[in-house]
Design a protein around this motif. Structure first.
Motif, short mmCIF file in Angstrom:
data_model
loop_
_atom_site.label_atom_id
_atom_site.label_comp_id
_atom_site.label_asym_id
_atom_site.label_seq_id
_atom_site.Cartn_x
_atom_site.Cartn_y
_atom_site.Cartn_z
N GLN A 4 28.75 -9.33 -15.33
CA GLN A 4 28.70 -10.73 -15.72
C GLN A 4 29.13 -10.85 -17.18
OE1 GLN A 4 27.93 -13.46 -13.71
NE2 GLN A 4 28.71 -14.60 -15.47
N ALA A 5 30.29 -11.46 -17.39
CA ALA A 5 30.81 -11.63 -18.75
C ALA A 5 30.51 -13.03 -19.24
CB ALA A 5 32.31 -11.37 -18.77
N SER A 6 30.27 -13.14 -20.53
CA SER A 6 30.00 -14.45 -21.13
C SER A 6 30.36 -14.42 -22.60
CB SER A 6 28.52 -14.81 -20.95
OG SER A 6 27.70 -13.86 -21.60
N GLY A 7 30.37 -15.60 -23.21
CA GLY A 7 30.57 -15.69 -24.65
C GLY A 7 31.90 -16.22 -25.10
N GLY A 8 32.81 -16.47 -24.17
CA GLY A 8 34.10 -17.01 -24.56
C GLY A 8 33.98 -18.46 -25.01
N GLY A 9 35.09 -18.98 -25.50
CA GLY A 9 35.09 -20.37 -25.94
C GLY A 9 36.27 -20.67 -26.81
N LEU A 10 36.20 -21.83 -27.44
CA LEU A 10 37.25 -22.28 -28.35
C LEU A 10 36.77 -22.08 -29.79
CD1 LEU A 10 39.88 -23.83 -29.01
CD2 LEU A 10 38.54 -25.95 -28.80
N TYR A 92 39.49 -12.63 -21.26
CA TYR A 92 38.94 -11.31 -21.54
C TYR A 92 38.13 -10.84 -20.34
CZ TYR A 92 40.42 -11.50 -26.38
OH TYR A 92 41.17 -11.55 -27.52
N TYR A 93 38.44 -9.62 -19.91
CA TYR A 93 37.80 -9.03 -18.74
C TYR A 93 36.99 -7.80 -19.14
CZ TYR A 93 41.08 -11.86 -16.03
OH TYR A 93 41.79 -12.90 -15.50
N CYS A 94 35.79 -7.75 -18.60
CA CYS A 94 34.94 -6.59 -18.81
C CYS A 94 35.19 -5.57 -17.70
CB CYS A 94 33.48 -7.04 -18.78
SG CYS A 94 32.28 -5.73 -18.89
N TYR A 95 35.14 -4.32 -18.05
CA TYR A 95 35.36 -3.23 -17.10
C TYR A 95 34.25 -2.20 -17.27
CZ TYR A 95 37.29 1.07 -15.18
OH TYR A 95 37.47 2.24 -14.47
N TYR A 109 34.76 -1.17 -11.95
CA TYR A 109 34.38 -2.53 -11.59
C TYR A 109 34.85 -3.48 -12.69
CZ TYR A 109 31.34 -0.40 -8.08
OH TYR A 109 30.86 0.31 -7.03
N TRP A 110 35.20 -4.70 -12.27
CA TRP A 110 35.67 -5.72 -13.20
C TRP A 110 34.75 -6.93 -13.18
CZ3 TRP A 110 39.68 -4.94 -16.50
CH2 TRP A 110 40.53 -3.87 -16.24
N GLY A 111 34.59 -7.52 -14.33
CA GLY A 111 33.90 -8.80 -14.42
C GLY A 111 34.86 -9.93 -14.10
N GLN A 112 34.35 -11.15 -14.13
CA GLN A 112 35.13 -12.32 -13.70
C GLN A 112 36.06 -12.87 -14.78
OE1 GLN A 112 32.20 -12.46 -15.00
NE2 GLN A 112 31.78 -14.46 -15.90
N GLY A 113 35.93 -12.41 -16.01
CA GLY A 113 36.80 -12.92 -17.06
C GLY A 113 36.17 -14.09 -17.79
N THR A 114 36.41 -14.13 -19.08
CA THR A 114 35.94 -15.25 -19.89
C THR A 114 37.07 -15.66 -20.85
OG1 THR A 114 34.18 -16.01 -21.39
CG2 THR A 114 34.86 -13.70 -21.61
N GLN A 115 37.30 -16.94 -20.94
CA GLN A 115 38.43 -17.46 -21.72
C GLN A 115 38.09 -17.51 -23.20
OE1 GLN A 115 41.66 -18.64 -20.66
NE2 GLN A 115 42.02 -18.61 -22.88
N VAL A 116 38.98 -16.96 -23.99
CA VAL A 116 38.90 -17.08 -25.45
C VAL A 116 40.13 -17.81 -25.93
CG1 VAL A 116 38.94 -15.81 -27.63
CG2 VAL A 116 37.51 -15.00 -25.74
N THR A 117 39.92 -18.91 -26.62
CA THR A 117 41.02 -19.70 -27.16
C THR A 117 40.86 -19.85 -28.65
OG1 THR A 117 41.21 -20.94 -25.08
CG2 THR A 117 42.27 -21.88 -27.02
#
Length: 120
Positions: A4-10, A92-95, A109-117
Motif C-alpha cells: 500500500q503506497a501513499s503520500g503522493g500529491g501536488l 511512483y511505484y513501490c516494489y 510484488y508491486w504497489g498500486q502507484g501514487t502520483q507525484v506532481t
C-alpha cells in the motif's frame, strides 16, 4: 500480500513529499524494497532501493535529494523527497522482494502507484 503506497500529491518546485509503502499479508520476510517511477510517455525507472539491513542506493536523479528508510517492525518504507523538480513528476511505484514462507521462493510484488506532481 499487498503493498500500500501513499503520500503522493501536488507540490511546488523546491518542495518536499514523503512517500510511504507498507507491506501487509502473510509472509516470512521482506527483503529488498524499492521505489520506481514512470512519467507519461517514458519507461518505468528505478528511483531507489533499500535492503532489509537498511542499506540504500539511489539513481543519479535522486542522489542528494531523496532519502530512503525503512521500519522493519512495520514492514514499511519511506522515501523522503526534497528539492523536488518538475522532472520528478511521475507515478511512483513501490516494489518489494518477499519470501512467503520460510523455505519458499522469493517473488516480486508491486504497489498500486501514487502520483507525484511538481508544478508551480
Amino acid at each position: 500480500v499487498q503493498l500500500q503506497a501513499s503520500g503522493g500529491g501536488l507540490v511546488q518546485p523546491g518542495g518536499s513529499l514523503r512517500l510511504s509503502c507498507a507491506a501487509s499479508g502473510s509472509f516470512f520476510s521482506v527483503n529488498v524494497m524499492g521505489w520506481y517511477r514512470q512519467a507519461p510517455g517514458k519507461q518505468r525507472e528505478l528511483v531507489a532501493t533499500i535492503t532489509s539491513g537498511g542499506r540504500s542506493d539511489y539513481a543519479d536523479s535522486g542522489k542528494g535529494r531523496f532519502t530512503f528508510s525503512r521500519d522493519n517492525a512495520k514492514n514499511t518504507v519511506y522515501l523522503q523527497m526534497n528539492s523536488l523538480k518538475p522532472e520528478d513528476t511521475a507515478v511512483y511505484y513501490c516494489y518489494a522482494d518477499i519470501q512467503r514462507t520460510r523455505f519458499g521462493s522469493r517473488a516480486g510484488y508491486w504497489g498500486q502507484g501514487t502520483q507525484v506532481t511538481v508544478s508551480s
